[in-house]
Design an enzyme around this catalytic site. Structure first.
Site, PDB file in Angstrom:
ATOM      1  N   GLY A  22      -2.221   5.951   2.043  1.00  0.00           N
ATOM      2  CA  GLY A  22      -2.755   5.513   3.337  1.00  0.00           C
ATOM      3  C   GLY A  22      -3.865   6.380   3.886  1.00  0.00           C
ATOM      4  O   GLY A  22      -4.112   6.386   5.095  1.00  0.00           O
ATOM      5  N   SER A  23      -4.563   7.098   3.009  1.00  0.00           N
ATOM      6  CA  SER A  23      -5.659   7.928   3.537  1.00  0.00           C
ATOM      7  C   SER A  23      -6.780   7.051   4.103  1.00  0.00           C
ATOM      8  O   SER A  23      -7.468   7.462   5.038  1.00  0.00           O
ATOM      9  CB  SER A  23      -6.190   8.888   2.473  1.00  0.00           C
ATOM     10  OG  SER A  23      -6.865   8.197   1.455  1.00  0.00           O
ATOM     11  N   ASN A  24      -6.952   5.857   3.563  1.00  0.00           N
ATOM     12  CA  ASN A  24      -7.975   4.957   4.137  1.00  0.00           C
ATOM     13  C   ASN A  24      -7.558   4.448   5.514  1.00  0.00           C
ATOM     14  O   ASN A  24      -8.397   4.332   6.414  1.00  0.00           O
ATOM     15  CB  ASN A  24      -8.254   3.787   3.193  1.00  0.00           C
ATOM     16  CG  ASN A  24      -9.263   4.158   2.127  1.00  0.00           C
ATOM     17  OD1 ASN A  24     -10.433   4.381   2.416  1.00  0.00           O
ATOM     18  ND2 ASN A  24      -8.810   4.263   0.888  1.00  0.00           N
ATOM     19  N   MET A 101      -1.803  -2.945  -3.487  1.00  0.00           N
ATOM     20  CA  MET A 101      -1.776  -3.127  -4.930  1.00  0.00           C
ATOM     21  C   MET A 101      -1.259  -4.494  -5.385  1.00  0.00           C
ATOM     22  O   MET A 101      -0.806  -4.637  -6.515  1.00  0.00           O
ATOM     23  CB  MET A 101      -0.954  -2.011  -5.583  1.00  0.00           C
ATOM     24  CG  MET A 101      -1.490  -0.618  -5.299  1.00  0.00           C
ATOM     25  SD  MET A 101      -3.242  -0.438  -5.734  1.00  0.00           S
ATOM     26  CE  MET A 101      -3.115  -0.371  -7.521  1.00  0.00           C
ATOM     27  N   ARG A 102      -1.306  -5.485  -4.489  1.00  0.00           N
ATOM     28  CA  ARG A 102      -0.873  -6.839  -4.858  1.00  0.00           C
ATOM     29  C   ARG A 102      -2.008  -7.814  -4.684  1.00  0.00           C
ATOM     30  O   ARG A 102      -2.883  -7.597  -3.849  1.00  0.00           O
ATOM     31  CB  ARG A 102       0.243  -7.317  -3.936  1.00  0.00           C
ATOM     32  CG  ARG A 102       1.533  -6.844  -4.347  1.00  0.00           C
ATOM     33  CD  ARG A 102       2.650  -7.203  -3.425  1.00  0.00           C
ATOM     34  NE  ARG A 102       3.678  -6.237  -3.683  1.00  0.00           N
ATOM     35  CZ  ARG A 102       4.479  -6.293  -4.732  1.00  0.00           C
ATOM     36  NH1 ARG A 102       4.428  -7.313  -5.563  1.00  0.00           N
ATOM     37  NH2 ARG A 102       5.349  -5.346  -4.957  1.00  0.00           N
ATOM     38  N   ASN A 118     -11.540  -5.849   1.315  1.00  0.00           N
ATOM     39  CA  ASN A 118     -10.879  -4.917   0.403  1.00  0.00           C
ATOM     40  C   ASN A 118     -11.814  -3.752   0.135  1.00  0.00           C
ATOM     41  O   ASN A 118     -13.035  -3.918   0.154  1.00  0.00           O
ATOM     42  CB  ASN A 118     -10.549  -5.630  -0.916  1.00  0.00           C
ATOM     43  CG  ASN A 118      -9.867  -4.712  -1.919  1.00  0.00           C
ATOM     44  OD1 ASN A 118      -8.976  -3.943  -1.579  1.00  0.00           O
ATOM     45  ND2 ASN A 118     -10.297  -4.778  -3.173  1.00  0.00           N
ATOM     46  N   HIS A 120     -12.678  -1.041  -2.870  1.00  0.00           N
ATOM     47  CA  HIS A 120     -12.454  -0.870  -4.308  1.00  0.00           C
ATOM     48  C   HIS A 120     -13.215   0.378  -4.781  1.00  0.00           C
ATOM     49  O   HIS A 120     -14.391   0.545  -4.440  1.00  0.00           O
ATOM     50  CB  HIS A 120     -12.966  -2.122  -5.045  1.00  0.00           C
ATOM     51  CG  HIS A 120     -12.698  -2.084  -6.506  1.00  0.00           C
ATOM     52  ND1 HIS A 120     -11.448  -2.312  -7.048  1.00  0.00           N
ATOM     53  CD2 HIS A 120     -13.512  -1.819  -7.557  1.00  0.00           C
ATOM     54  CE1 HIS A 120     -11.505  -2.196  -8.358  1.00  0.00           C
ATOM     55  NE2 HIS A 120     -12.750  -1.900  -8.693  1.00  0.00           N
TER      56      HIS A 120
HETATM   57  C1  GRF Z   1      -8.157   3.978  -2.939  1.00  0.00           C
HETATM   58  O1  GRF Z   1      -8.865   4.620  -3.953  1.00  0.00           O
HETATM   59  C2  GRF Z   1      -8.447   2.504  -2.976  1.00  0.00           C
HETATM   60  O2  GRF Z   1      -9.765   2.208  -3.253  1.00  0.00           O
HETATM   61  C3  GRF Z   1      -7.561   2.084  -4.115  1.00  0.00           C
HETATM   62  O3  GRF Z   1      -6.372   2.778  -3.871  1.00  0.00           O
HETATM   63  C4  GRF Z   1      -6.669   3.995  -3.212  1.00  0.00           C
HETATM   64  C5  GRF Z   1      -5.857   4.026  -1.959  1.00  0.00           C
HETATM   65  O4  GRF Z   1      -5.886   5.259  -1.330  1.00  0.00           O
HETATM   66  N1  GRF Z   1      -7.461   0.666  -4.220  1.00  0.00           N
HETATM   67  P1  GRF Z   1      -5.145   5.463   0.044  1.00  0.00           P
HETATM   68  O5  GRF Z   1      -3.743   4.884  -0.063  1.00  0.00           O
HETATM   69  O6  GRF Z   1      -5.932   4.806   1.123  1.00  0.00           O
HETATM   70  O7  GRF Z   1      -5.089   6.967   0.224  1.00  0.00           O
END
Ligand code: GRF
Length: 231
Positions: A22-24, A101-102, A118, A120
């Site tokens: 969940g860093s994003n 991841m789905r 999304n 990527h």
């Molecule tokens: C990121 O690299 C995203 O692009 C990929 O999974 C990772 C998720 O990172 N699909 P986080 O869970 O947001 O830290």
């Protein structure tokens, strides 16, 4: 009594779907807190009950936080219907897949046309699918990066929104490149959400001209990286 409108713009309602760390999501919440992004995260959904992203959402006091793993033996169509119902109840303006991841199926796609994004970890259209950073290293590319795109039935193939890239170091291990790309994701994803908040993203992914983030002196950009025009 007559009600008087305050004239205040209501904030973009964002739902985030994630599977892992969940860093994003964190980067988005942080940019909302500093008002670089004019949005509110109204819902976080994880497809695993043990995903660390859930703790981040709780800490930020996101109003609705749901662990929605598929039931044993549940078909993808039924699972996606439950997800679509859950999302609809929170009336998001935008759905963000941040490390989800789905595959998002038709009930969700149909409920939010042109409003699912999304992130990527590759410079799409190159290296779609899983292990994108490893794919880039295996291909020996000189540049790598990340992309936000609209989500359609075409996996990692919807209209591209924003990209940021950097040079791959000679012999760079995948973990190092992954980390450097993740730092770019933490800029690209919030910036993408802000473009929606500014009402600049058309249903076909075209981005209307408008104010830029590049001129902001309070935002640290990753040095040596390049960013799409709409930054
Ligand atoms: C990121 O690299 C995203 O692009 C990929 O999974 C990772 C998720 O990172 N699909 P986080 O869970 O947001 O830290």
């Amino acid at each position: 009594m007559t009600s008087v409108s305050s004239g205040a713009k209501s904030s973009l309602r964002v739902a985030v779907l994630a599977s892992g760390n969940g860093s994003n999501l964190q980067a988005l919440l942080d940019r909302i807190a500093t008002r670089h992004v004019e949005a509110t995260v109204v819902l976080v959904v994880a497809d695993r009950a043990d995903a660390p992203v859930l703790a981040r959402a709780r800490k930020a006091k996101v109003p609705a936080i749901v662990a929605l793993p598929p039931e044993p033996g549940e078909k993808s169509a039924a699972f996606n219907q439950r997800l679509a119902d859950l999302l609809r109840a929170e009336r998001p303006d935008l759905v963000v897949l941040a490390g989800y991841m789905r595959i998002v199926g038709p009930p969700v796609l149909d409920a939010f046309p042109g409003r699912i994004v999304n992130i990527h970890p590759a410079l799409l259209p190159a290296f779609k699918g899983l292990k994108a950073v490893q794919q880039a290293i295996d291909a020996g590319v000189a540049e790598a990066g990340c992309t936000t795109h609209l989500v359609t039935a075409d996996l990692d193939g919807g209209p591209l929104l924003l990209q940021a890239g950097l040079k791959v170091r000679p012999g760079e291990p995948v973990e190092s490149l992954q980390k450097r790309i993740l730092a770019l994701e933490h800029l690209v994803l919030p910036r993408t959400v802000q473009l929606f908040a500014e009402g600049r993203v058309a249903a076909d992914g075209a981005i209307a001209p408008g104010p830029s983030w590049r001129t902001r002196t309070d935002l640290p950009f990753v040095s040596g990286a390049w960013y799409s025009d709409a930054f």
